[in-house]
Motif scaffolding. Structure first.
Motif, PDB file in Angstrom:
ATOM      1  N   GLN A 119       0.811  -1.221   0.000  1.00 32.22           N
ATOM      2  CA  GLN A 119       0.000   0.000   0.000  1.00 32.22           C
ATOM      3  C   GLN A 119       0.842   1.269   0.000  1.00 32.22           C
ATOM      4  O   GLN A 119       0.493   2.259  -0.647  1.00 32.22           O
ATOM      5  CB  GLN A 119      -0.932   0.003   1.212  1.00 32.22           C
ATOM      6  CG  GLN A 119      -1.960  -1.125   1.226  1.00 32.22           C
ATOM      7  CD  GLN A 119      -2.836  -1.083   2.462  1.00 32.22           C
ATOM      8  OE1 GLN A 119      -3.051  -0.036   3.072  1.00 32.22           O
ATOM      9  NE2 GLN A 119      -3.350  -2.243   2.866  1.00 32.22           N
ATOM     10  N   LEU A 120       1.954   1.240   0.732  1.00 34.88           N
ATOM     11  CA  LEU A 120       2.788   2.439   0.861  1.00 34.88           C
ATOM     12  C   LEU A 120       3.945   2.471  -0.140  1.00 34.88           C
ATOM     13  O   LEU A 120       4.627   3.483  -0.253  1.00 34.88           O
ATOM     14  CB  LEU A 120       3.338   2.541   2.286  1.00 34.88           C
ATOM     15  CG  LEU A 120       2.287   2.552   3.406  1.00 34.88           C
ATOM     16  CD1 LEU A 120       2.969   2.641   4.767  1.00 34.88           C
ATOM     17  CD2 LEU A 120       1.308   3.699   3.219  1.00 34.88           C
ATOM     18  N   LYS A 121       4.160   1.346  -0.826  1.00 37.33           N
ATOM     19  CA  LYS A 121       5.208   1.266  -1.853  1.00 37.33           C
ATOM     20  C   LYS A 121       6.587   1.626  -1.302  1.00 37.33           C
ATOM     21  O   LYS A 121       7.354   2.374  -1.919  1.00 37.33           O
ATOM     22  CB  LYS A 121       4.865   2.179  -3.040  1.00 37.33           C
ATOM     23  CG  LYS A 121       3.481   1.982  -3.627  1.00 37.33           C
ATOM     24  CD  LYS A 121       3.283   0.578  -4.166  1.00 37.33           C
ATOM     25  CE  LYS A 121       1.891   0.407  -4.785  1.00 37.33           C
ATOM     26  NZ  LYS A 121       1.648  -0.992  -5.235  1.00 37.33           N
ATOM     27  N   VAL A 122       6.912   1.071  -0.132  1.00 37.58           N
ATOM     28  CA  VAL A 122       8.216   1.357   0.469  1.00 37.58           C
ATOM     29  C   VAL A 122       9.238   0.316   0.009  1.00 37.58           C
ATOM     30  O   VAL A 122       8.887  -0.764  -0.465  1.00 37.58           O
ATOM     31  CB  VAL A 122       8.122   1.377   2.014  1.00 37.58           C
ATOM     32  CG1 VAL A 122       7.176   2.478   2.467  1.00 37.58           C
ATOM     33  CG2 VAL A 122       7.683   0.026   2.561  1.00 37.58           C
ATOM     34  N   ASP A 123      10.501   0.667   0.160  1.00 37.81           N
ATOM     35  CA  ASP A 123      11.589  -0.235  -0.241  1.00 37.81           C
ATOM     36  C   ASP A 123      12.044  -1.138   0.903  1.00 37.81           C
ATOM     37  O   ASP A 123      12.540  -2.238   0.678  1.00 37.81           O
ATOM     38  CB  ASP A 123      12.782   0.588  -0.741  1.00 37.81           C
ATOM     39  CG  ASP A 123      12.411   1.469  -1.919  1.00 37.81           C
ATOM     40  OD1 ASP A 123      11.779   0.958  -2.865  1.00 37.81           O
ATOM     41  OD2 ASP A 123      12.753   2.667  -1.886  1.00 37.81           O
ATOM     42  N   VAL A 124      11.895  -0.648   2.129  1.00 34.21           N
ATOM     43  CA  VAL A 124      12.317  -1.396   3.315  1.00 34.21           C
ATOM     44  C   VAL A 124      11.513  -0.866   4.494  1.00 34.21           C
ATOM     45  O   VAL A 124      11.058   0.285   4.484  1.00 34.21           O
ATOM     46  CB  VAL A 124      13.841  -1.241   3.552  1.00 34.21           C
ATOM     47  CG1 VAL A 124      14.211   0.212   3.765  1.00 34.21           C
ATOM     48  CG2 VAL A 124      14.304  -2.095   4.722  1.00 34.21           C
ATOM     49  N   ILE A 125      11.341  -1.691   5.507  1.00 38.58           N
ATOM     50  CA  ILE A 125      10.556  -1.306   6.679  1.00 38.58           C
ATOM     51  C   ILE A 125      11.438  -1.327   7.922  1.00 38.58           C
ATOM     52  O   ILE A 125      12.081  -2.335   8.215  1.00 38.58           O
ATOM     53  CB  ILE A 125       9.367  -2.276   6.887  1.00 38.58           C
ATOM     54  CG1 ILE A 125       8.455  -2.279   5.659  1.00 38.58           C
ATOM     55  CG2 ILE A 125       8.579  -1.900   8.140  1.00 38.58           C
ATOM     56  CD1 ILE A 125       7.463  -3.433   5.643  1.00 38.58           C
ATOM     57  N   ILE A 126      11.454  -0.209   8.639  1.00 38.17           N
ATOM     58  CA  ILE A 126      12.133  -0.163   9.929  1.00 38.17           C
ATOM     59  C   ILE A 126      11.185  -0.706  10.989  1.00 38.17           C
ATOM     60  O   ILE A 126      10.044  -0.241  11.101  1.00 38.17           O
ATOM     61  CB  ILE A 126      12.547   1.274  10.300  1.00 38.17           C
ATOM     62  CG1 ILE A 126      13.722   1.739   9.430  1.00 38.17           C
ATOM     63  CG2 ILE A 126      12.936   1.360  11.773  1.00 38.17           C
ATOM     64  CD1 ILE A 126      14.147   3.173   9.699  1.00 38.17           C
ATOM     65  N   LEU A 127      11.646  -1.690  11.733  1.00 37.46           N
ATOM     66  CA  LEU A 127      10.905  -2.161  12.900  1.00 37.46           C
ATOM     67  C   LEU A 127      11.330  -1.271  14.053  1.00 37.46           C
ATOM     68  O   LEU A 127      12.310  -1.539  14.742  1.00 37.46           O
ATOM     69  CB  LEU A 127      11.211  -3.630  13.177  1.00 37.46           C
ATOM     70  CG  LEU A 127      10.911  -4.611  12.034  1.00 37.46           C
ATOM     71  CD1 LEU A 127      11.225  -6.039  12.450  1.00 37.46           C
ATOM     72  CD2 LEU A 127       9.451  -4.496  11.578  1.00 37.46           C
ATOM     73  N   GLY A 128      10.592  -0.178  14.242  1.00 35.74           N
ATOM     74  CA  GLY A 128      10.973   0.864  15.189  1.00 35.74           C
ATOM     75  C   GLY A 128      10.317   0.721  16.544  1.00 35.74           C
ATOM     76  O   GLY A 128      10.061   1.729  17.219  1.00 35.74           O
ATOM     77  N   CYS A 129      10.037  -0.504  16.939  1.00 37.87           N
ATOM     78  CA  CYS A 129       9.495  -0.795  18.264  1.00 37.87           C
ATOM     79  C   CYS A 129      10.030  -2.156  18.667  1.00 37.87           C
ATOM     80  O   CYS A 129      10.009  -3.097  17.862  1.00 37.87           O
ATOM     81  CB  CYS A 129       7.965  -0.804  18.246  1.00 37.87           C
ATOM     82  SG  CYS A 129       7.224  -1.322  19.812  1.00 37.87           S
TER      83      CYS A 129
END
Length: 239
Positions: free
Chosen positions: A189-199
């Motif tokens: 949905q957001l078309k991101v390249d990578v996701i930070i697991l910030g929690c």
């Protein structure tokens, strides 16, 4: 005890347990004496970080953490590490109060992301509402020349459900399908390249449910690597 570091944890406890487990598993030890020396401050009664950041009339968590830092200063550790992303809202104040180096989880996470995903441009941030609203990661993402993409309200609701209900309320239980659904939603949905697991609760989900295809920068795993490297360096230099 000589050549040790201090861990400020307990925010939450199950996520801190995951950090310790990962750190110990990655330590190249063949006997008891090969493991790292550290003191764990599992300060579970620190006021809720997100509650304060969303509403400053709620109890402020800074005094508790400052007291922890000052207490650890008396023990003279080599360095300190804090395993809570949201609490890094007060990183500057805590680092200034520390007599020793104080690792920065968001900064180290973005630095690692750049190394492992050099072509990434759009970075999705999966985190608590407190972390996102307060911009804990924002400066480091922008300084790295990247674009921060925050969850939609619908995705954030799923993140909150995973963090607070699945993991915190159910004491470390991880709803793996929900975790994978969150990652899929952010990628598609957001078309991101990578996701930070910030929690760190999301890091616990990653530890227990890693069987997915999505690229992630796991803040707690990265912090464990940095902690191991720095502890090893201090022990060698001061042997």
């Amino acid at each position: 005890m000589r050549h040790f570091f201090s861990i400020l944890g307990g925010m939450g406890t199950m996520a801190t347990e995951s950090f310790i487990r990962i750190l110990n598993q990655r330590t190249p030890a063949k006997r008891d004496q090969d493991y790292l020396n550290y003191i764990l401050v599992n300060h579970a009664t620190v006021p809720d970080r997100t509650s304060y950041l969303l509403d400053h009339s709620q109890p402020n968590f800074l005094p508790d953490l400052l007291a922890d830092v000052k207490q650890q200063n008396l023990l003279k550790p080599d360095f300190m590490v804090m395993v809570c992303n949201t609490a890094h809202y007060f990183y500057d104040q805590l680092a200034a109060a520390s007599d020793v180096p104080f690792l920065n989880m968001p900064q180290e996470t973005v630095k690692s992301l750049k190394q492992h995903y050099p072509r990434a441009k759009r970075v999705g941030l999966a985190a608590t509402e407190g972390t996102i609203s307060s911009g804990v990661y924002q400066q480091y993402i922008y300084q790295a020349g990247l674009d921060e993409v925050d969850p939609t309200p619908a995705i954030q609701e799923k993140i909150n459900r995973l963090i607070y209900k699945s993991i915190k309320e159910e004491r470390g239980a991880v709803d793996a399908p929900l975790y994978h659904e969150i990652l899929a939603d952010m990628m598609q949905q957001l078309k991101v390249d990578v996701i930070i697991l910030g929690c760190t609760e999301l890091s616990l989900a990653q530890e227990l449910a890693p069987n997915h295809q999505y690229p992630v920068a796991d803040s707690q795993s990265i912090m464990a690597e940095r902690t191991l490297a720095l502890a090893t360096k201090y022990q060698k230099n001061k042997a």
